[in-house]
Motif scaffolding. Structure first.
Motif, short mmCIF file in Angstrom:
data_model
loop_
_atom_site.label_atom_id
_atom_site.label_comp_id
_atom_site.label_asym_id
_atom_site.label_seq_id
_atom_site.Cartn_x
_atom_site.Cartn_y
_atom_site.Cartn_z
N UNK A 135 -0.59 0.85 6.61
CA UNK A 135 0.81 1.13 6.95
C UNK A 135 1.17 2.57 6.61
N UNK A 136 0.64 3.08 5.50
CA UNK A 136 0.86 4.48 5.14
C UNK A 136 0.28 5.41 6.20
N UNK A 400 7.67 7.15 2.44
CA UNK A 400 6.81 5.96 2.54
C UNK A 400 5.36 6.29 2.27
N UNK A 401 4.87 7.37 2.89
CA UNK A 401 3.48 7.77 2.70
C UNK A 401 3.21 8.18 1.26
N UNK A 433 8.79 5.52 -9.96
CA UNK A 433 10.25 5.54 -10.09
C UNK A 433 10.84 6.69 -9.26
N UNK A 434 10.21 7.85 -9.37
CA UNK A 434 10.66 9.01 -8.58
C UNK A 434 10.51 8.72 -7.09
N UNK A 435 9.33 8.21 -6.71
CA UNK A 435 9.07 7.92 -5.29
C UNK A 435 10.07 6.91 -4.74
N UNK A 454 10.15 4.34 10.73
CA UNK A 454 9.78 2.97 10.38
C UNK A 454 9.34 2.20 11.62
N UNK A 455 10.06 2.40 12.72
CA UNK A 455 9.68 1.73 13.97
C UNK A 455 8.32 2.21 14.45
#
Length: 656
Positions: A135-136, A400-401, A433-435, A454-455
């Motif tokens: 997904x990444x 996300x990555x 936590x930062x991410x 996201x799509x």
């Protein structure tokens, strides 16, 4: 007479390409040329982030605008500085880049490491993390569509600063540049690449110098180096700071490139380029822009270009355009690379890949991806029409990555290196936590454009996982249809199947050594012929970037030394494209039960016609998707470099 059956398998042979070295070992001297090359390829994306980051943070049209005040400017600049230090310097440069797969980096390399080392710690966790990694990688495709659009748009928008009457020309000029960029991809970047490094050095020197001018005019901005300003802004004005994070994250876009391109330049070269030039230049630009905004809040309209003296704005627009084209080139090349690696690892169909350089490994061109990206980028340019509008969508793919990379890294650190659990817990807690703060902030932009990456990511993820599942089903059916190879060889030898032996060499491409190639079975059972010399060739993709020459070929006589039938396994890394004729030409006659007449050899391929079956192997829509995706599969003869006039394709069908 001795029994010819002995079932020996022998390694050896030569590779179809000369041995190559990739990356730099820790003991190599980092040459200046390598660092310059890294500056031209690796840092384009993150190096052009100063053009639009602060402008986006203080954008008054933002759904959650950050008011311009002295305290907020100090807080935002401090947030930018510490975000870059934590995410880029710590997460990527100091940590993730140590998790290499035979010198290669990037999220696909992490997936490979997770699959390799995680299998010892539990299949379910490994499968979940590998899926998360896919997904990444899928989010990266969203990044590769958005980066050229936002980068080139932000540079061309400098025209509005130089000459306000040119505002209407921004989108058309951007579109022309993007079309030209994608049109030249087929020619490769070798020639242009030679000037990338010097151009980016000029870019970093210039933006750093402009930043110095701003800081000199308002030196108090340097107080933002203290983390107390970032923490004070987050804690004291959490509502404002939280929403600001969605734009602050733009300062770390391109961090993945540092890791992904590690195999080309080595960790030390990238680290030195980052620490000694890119990081200082970018930070000076951010601090200079902050000082400019403090001097006059109206400068938020375009702080990057307004930081440049009036006489230098036209040259800066040109230099910024060149830098953003380089940034776009890097991410486009990255998309080609990820696509190629995903195909080699079984997550995507085999696509046509053209190598654009005879001397440089990794310079490839994937036509299908190229045109898909061009259409997507142009669509984004005309739909969003400004870099600030597009920035709402950009952050989601980046965060996300980054989050997935952090998670996979700590899993590999524990599984591969045995890092103490307490250290994993502390490090992962702080960095995640930062991410996750950045992820949460970007989720607030969902309705404003964050849904787009996201799509794109979900679409790519669905295609990749569906293809992987479909391949498993097809492989299972093929094993059943092909039948065991040893039994087939025994039937041939016993004469159970009447067969005429004809002169020549036949090469049958097959998936492995356990089953009979469908084309070979059809040739024997329907045509009742076989060639004097038969080579059953299996192409294996190893979970490493490149296979050393001494491990390239394994030859097996399949139990008999006098029947002219051998099995050859050719191993390639996931960064390599198989070249079958060149590989076959390096086989030694002593290994092949006689000399192979490869100049006249016939190559046989088995083509599978996929049909939708009634068995509940996958959801009906996934079956349709799998079959539709198979249509973009590259021609096998072209992919493996087979001669067209001596390649025979024999078909069969399988239901999924």
């Amino acid at each position: 007479m001795s029994d010819p059956r002995h079932g020996a398998a022998s390694g050896g042979g030569q590779t179809s390409r000369p041995p190559e070295s990739h990356g730099l070992s820790g003991h190599d001297t980092v040459r200046l040329a390598v660092v310059v090359g890294a500056l031209g390829v690796v840092f384009g994306d993150i190096g052009t982030s100063p053009i639009y980051t602060l402008q986006t943070v203080f954008n008054p049209s933002d759904p959650h605008p950050v008011p311009v005040s002295t305290q907020n400017v100090y807080g935002v600049v401090s947030l930018v500085f510490w975000s870059v230090m934590i995410i880029v310097t710590v997460t990527y440069v100091l940590l993730a880049m140590r998790a290499d797969n035979d010198g290669e980096g990037g999220i696909m390399a992490l997936i490979t490491l997770v699959r390799r080392w995680g299998s010892r710690r539990g299949r379910r966790a490994t499968a979940v993390l590998a899926a998360l990694g896919v997904f990444g990688a899928s989010l990266f495709f969203g990044d590769s569509m958005i980066t050229p659009a936002i980068s080139v748009l932000s540079a061309v928008e400098g025209l509005k600063v130089v000459e306000p009457s040119l505002e209407s020309a921004v989108v058309p000029v951007t579109a022309v540049i993007i079309v030209l960029l994608f049109l030249v991809q087929r020619r490769g970047t070798a020639a242009v690449g030679r000037i990338f490094g010097p151009v980016m050095i000029a870019w970093f020197v210039v933006i750093g110098a402009c930043g110095v001018v701003g800081v000199v005019d308002h030196p108090a901005i340097l107080r933002a180096l203290s983390p107390t300003y970032a923490l004070g802004f987050l804690i004291g004005h959490f509502g404002t700071a939280f929403f600001a994070l969605a734009a602050v994250v733009l300062s770390v876009t391109g961090a993945e490139a540092l890791y992904a391109d590690m195999g080309h330049f080595g960790r030390r070269a990238i680290t030195r380029g980052w620490m000694f030039l890119v990081l200082p230049a970018c930070m000076l630009s951010y601090f200079g822009q902050g000082a400019l905004i403090l001097a006059d809040s109206r400068n938020i309209s375009s702080p990057f270009f307004l930081l440049v003296p009036h006489w230098g704005r036209w040259p800066m627009v040109l230099l910024a355009t060149a830098a953003t084209v380089i940034a776009s080139q890097a991410v486009i090349t990255g998309a080609y690379s990820v696509t190629s690696q995903a195909a080699q690892l079984g997550y995507l169909p085999r696509l046509r890949i053209a190598h654009t350089s005879e001397s440089t490994i990794g310079q490839i061109y994937v036509p299908w991806i190229n045109w898909l990206l061009m259409v997507s980028v142009l669509t984004l340019v005309f739909a969003f029409r400004s870099s600030t509008a597009l920035a709402f969508a950009f952050g989601m793919a980046v965060t996300g990555t980054i989050t997935i990379t952090t998670l996979l890294f700590f899993y590999v650190a524990r599984a591969k290196w045995g890092t103490p659990k307490w250290l994993i817990a502390v490090g992962a807690s702080v960095l995640l936590l930062v991410d996750l703060l950045f992820v949460a902030a970007n989720l607030t932009k969902l309705v404003h454009g964050a849904w787009l990456p996201l799509l794109i990511g979900l679409t790519a993820f669905t295609v990749m996982t569906t293809w992987q599942r479909g391949r498993e089903i097809v492989t299972k059916e093929r094993v059943r249809d092909e039948g065991p190879l040893p039994e087939f060889i025994d039937r041939l030898r016993s004469g159970e199947v009447p067969t005429l032996r004809v002169p020549g060499t036949a090469v049958f491409l097959n998936r492995g050594k356990q089953t009979t190639p469908l084309a070979m079975r059809a040739n024997v059972e329907h045509n009742h012929v076989r060639h004097d010399q038969v080579v059953i060739l299996a192409i294996e993709t190893e979970p490493i970037p490149r296979v050393p020459s001494d491990r390239r070929l394994v030859v097996d006589d399949l139990g008999y030394t006098d029947d002219g039938i051998i099995h050859v396994t050719a191993r390639f890394g996931y960064m390599e494209t198989p070249d079958v004729p060149s590989t076959m030409a390096m086989l030694e006659p002593v290994r092949t039960e006689g000399s192979l007449r490869l100049d006249e050899a016939s190559y046989f391929l088995s083509k599978i016609d996929l049909r939708r079956g009634k068995e509940p192997t996958m959801a009906p829509w996934r079956k349709r998707l799998f079959i539709a995706t198979s249509y973009i599969t590259a021609d096998a003869a072209e992919y493996f470099g087979l001669p067209r006039d001596r390649t025979v394709i024999m078909g069969s069908h399988i239901e999924v």
